[in-house]
Enzyme design. Structure first.
Site, PDB file in Angstrom:
ATOM      1  N   LYS A 195       1.353  -0.805  -0.106  1.00 44.33           N
ATOM      2  CA  LYS A 195      -0.114  -0.059  -0.228  1.00 44.33           C
ATOM      3  C   LYS A 195       0.686   1.492  -0.538  1.00 44.33           C
ATOM      4  O   LYS A 195       1.818   1.739   0.965  1.00 44.33           O
ATOM      5  CB  LYS A 195      -0.635  -0.356   1.079  1.00 44.33           C
ATOM      6  CG  LYS A 195      -1.454   1.152   1.400  1.00 44.33           C
ATOM      7  CD  LYS A 195      -2.512   1.278   2.908  1.00 44.33           C
ATOM      8  CE  LYS A 195      -3.093   2.509   2.943  1.00 44.33           C
ATOM      9  NZ  LYS A 195      -3.614   2.529   4.047  1.00 44.33           N
ATOM     10  N   LYS A 227      -9.990  12.440   8.120  1.00 44.56           N
ATOM     11  CA  LYS A 227      -9.596  12.254   8.987  1.00 44.56           C
ATOM     12  C   LYS A 227      -9.909  13.223  10.173  1.00 44.56           C
ATOM     13  O   LYS A 227      -9.543  14.906   9.514  1.00 44.56           O
ATOM     14  CB  LYS A 227      -8.482  11.991   9.104  1.00 44.56           C
ATOM     15  CG  LYS A 227      -7.866  10.799   8.101  1.00 44.56           C
ATOM     16  CD  LYS A 227      -6.851  10.104   8.064  1.00 44.56           C
ATOM     17  CE  LYS A 227      -6.753   8.540   7.448  1.00 44.56           C
ATOM     18  NZ  LYS A 227      -7.142   7.999   8.534  1.00 44.56           N
ATOM     19  N   ARG A 278      -7.412  -0.663   0.949  1.00 47.30           N
ATOM     20  CA  ARG A 278      -7.881  -1.553   0.107  1.00 47.30           C
ATOM     21  C   ARG A 278      -7.570  -1.695  -0.519  1.00 47.30           C
ATOM     22  O   ARG A 278      -8.011  -3.299  -1.699  1.00 47.30           O
ATOM     23  CB  ARG A 278      -8.752  -2.822   1.388  1.00 47.30           C
ATOM     24  CG  ARG A 278     -10.420  -1.327   1.757  1.00 47.30           C
ATOM     25  CD  ARG A 278     -10.981  -1.864   2.703  1.00 47.30           C
ATOM     26  NE  ARG A 278     -10.349  -1.503   3.847  1.00 47.30           N
ATOM     27  CZ  ARG A 278     -10.652  -1.361   5.274  1.00 47.30           C
ATOM     28  NH1 ARG A 278     -12.086  -2.169   5.344  1.00 47.30           N
ATOM     29  NH2 ARG A 278     -10.409  -1.177   6.179  1.00 47.30           N
TER      30      ARG A 278
END
Length: 499
Positions: free
Chosen positions: A264, A276, A350
């Site tokens: 990643k 965030k 992901r």
């Protein structure tokens, strides 16, 4: 990184700026781990005054004492290994690293920790080299000079003519160089390290590796669109700096095994539209630590000429909020055709890994590992020093064994089948998030969907990849380089098994 050599010379006669010896903790007080490293009069004085000097022998304790001419070295450095009855190779590695880390700016250092066998020698050399690191790119020249790692390093051992010992030192140098390379990338400011810049650095690093067996291929936005890499493209939509997929392939002749590594590489993670909190967001420059570890593991394998074909896939994107960013409820088509409903744009790692995993298994490797700063749930479960590994049982066990042998902390975790139901989507093949609880495991189950039955393991390094607290052992503040040692040991295991 300092130049390292082996020496069998009496430590008392080594003309260096600092001589490092180990101290262990006992119920009777601190004790020199290798008394023969020092002359009798120096041993006596150190032992007599240890308590008054605050010396205990605890791990991470480093004390400097003037030698007053009784040793050739200018300074005697005592580094703690912890309890005398629990001195492991990792304890030696950590003690050596704590010493060289504390000796930043010192020119020459000799490390006289117990190194009478190859395993101990390797641990001492690795620790000393791993601890001799500093990141000074953004510092003025005078400050950088003061923080510079030790210039030369001698490891005291009776094995100076032993071929295995020489090989262990050479491996330690390659390993430390790889870990330092990861730390440098992780510590780089995100305005300087965006996907295209990362790709360029990967090409330059492969060239510097000096191996004709390493080939780097870069897919830009146009190539990603043509190849159906919807995860990378979707995550990269919010940034003016587009995504990249970088393939770094090491192909020796007659390989004993074929391994794929997928990393990643979110060069900065704002969370996207699902933004965030501001507090702590600066650490999100480290969200590319998995890709950095993959890059330098492949290059280390090439430098060591391992008889294993290793292909690294660096899944690079910048996750930003903007008018063009992907939205919660968008549906992406991953390479290979599976669709994913994006319920949270901050679960982006992901998505890029899914593209990378599909690309990796298309080449039919024997096994695939992915490594990522993937979930906050990893830190909740295991803290900031222990990484998680999940996947195919046999491969998970191999990774755990490799980690144990290399001194890294990876804890095996399950992939409970019942959590798959939480990834159901009303409009797509699956959603990118599931239930709140067990989030680390659910992320692993999501990735498993894209492995095609290939033996696989997922390494979640969310906490250990970036040290926001104080330095410890051979671990500095900032990027740690976690994962390289485990993955390299895994490749070496595969090489031995395939012979």
């Amino acid at each position: 990184m300092p130049r390292a050599t082996l020496t069998s010379q009496d430590p008392a006669h080594l003309d260096v700026d600092a001589l490092v010896v180990a101290v262990a903790r006992t119920d009777q007080g601190p004790r020199l781990l290798d008394p023969d490293a020092l002359p009798q009069d120096v041993r006596t004085e150190v032992t007599a005054h240890a308590v008054a000097l605050g010396i205990t022998g605890d791990q991470d304790e480093v004390r400097r004492l003037p030698t007053a001419g009784r040793l050739a070295a200018k300074v005697l450095v005592l580094t703690g290994v912890g309890a005398l009855d629990a001195v492991t190779p990792e304890a030696l590695r950590r003690a050596a690293g704590a010493a060289t880390r504390e000796l930043a700016g010192v020119g020459s250092v000799a490390v006289a920790l117990p190194a009478a066998d190859v395993e101990s020698l390797a641990a001492v050399a690795e620790g000393a080299l791993l601890g001799a690191y500093s990141y000074t790119r953004y510092r003025p020249a005078d400050a950088a000079a003061k923080a510079a790692p030790v210039a030369t390093l001698q490891v005291v051992t009776p094995l100076v003519r032993d071929r295995a010992a020489k090989a262990a030192l050479a491996r330690a140098e390659v390993l430390a160089e790889a870990v330092h390379g990861v730390r440098d990338l992780v510590n780089t400011a995100p305005n300087d390290l965006f996907p295209a810049a990362f790709a360029d650095l990967a090409k330059a690093a492969a060239k510097d590796a000096g191996s004709r067996s390493v080939k780097v291929t870069v897919l830009d936005e146009k190539a990603l669109a043509a190849g159906g890499y919807g995860g990378l493209l979707g995550v990269g939509l919010g940034s003016v700096r587009g995504p990249r997929l970088v393939k770094v392939a090491y192909a020796p002749s007659k390989p004993a095994a074929k391994v794929a590594l997928v990393g990643k590489g979110i060069t900065f993670d704002s969370g996207g539209i699902s933004i965030k909190p501001a507090a702590g967001m600066e650490a999100m420059k480290s969200d590319m630590a998995g890709a950095a570890a993959v890059l330098h593991t492949v290059l280390a394998a090439a430098r060591l000429e391992l008889p294993v074909a290793v292909t690294g896939w660096l899944c690079l994107a910048e996750n930003m909020p903007s008018g063009t960013a992907q939205r919660p409820s968008d549906v992406l088509t991953i390479r290979g055709g599976k669709t994913v409903e994006v319920l949270n744009t901050d679960a982006e790692g992901r998505l890029v890994l899914a593209d990378g995993l599909v690309a990796a298994i298309e080449e039919k490797p024997d096994v695939v590992l992915d490594i990522a700063t993937l979930t906050g749930a990893q830190m909740i479960a295991l803290g900031n020093r222990v990484s998680a590994v999940m996947g195919t049982d046999a491969v998970r066990g191999e990774v755990t064994a490799a980690a144990e042998g290399s001194g890294e902390l990876f804890w095996p975790m399950p992939l409970p089948a019942d959590l798959r139901a939480g990834l159901k989507s009303k409009v797509a093949d699956l959603a990118n998030i599931g239930d709140r609880f067990g989030g680390m495991l659910t992320a692993g189950i999501f990735l498993q969907e894209f492995t095609g039955g290939t033996p696989w393991a997922h390494l979640d390094i969310a906490g250990p990849a970036f040290n926001e607290k104080s330095a410890h052992g051979y671990t500095p503040v900032g990027g740690t380089g976690v994962g390289v040692r485990t993955m390299l040991a895994f490749l070496e295991q595969r090489a031995r098994a395939g012979r």
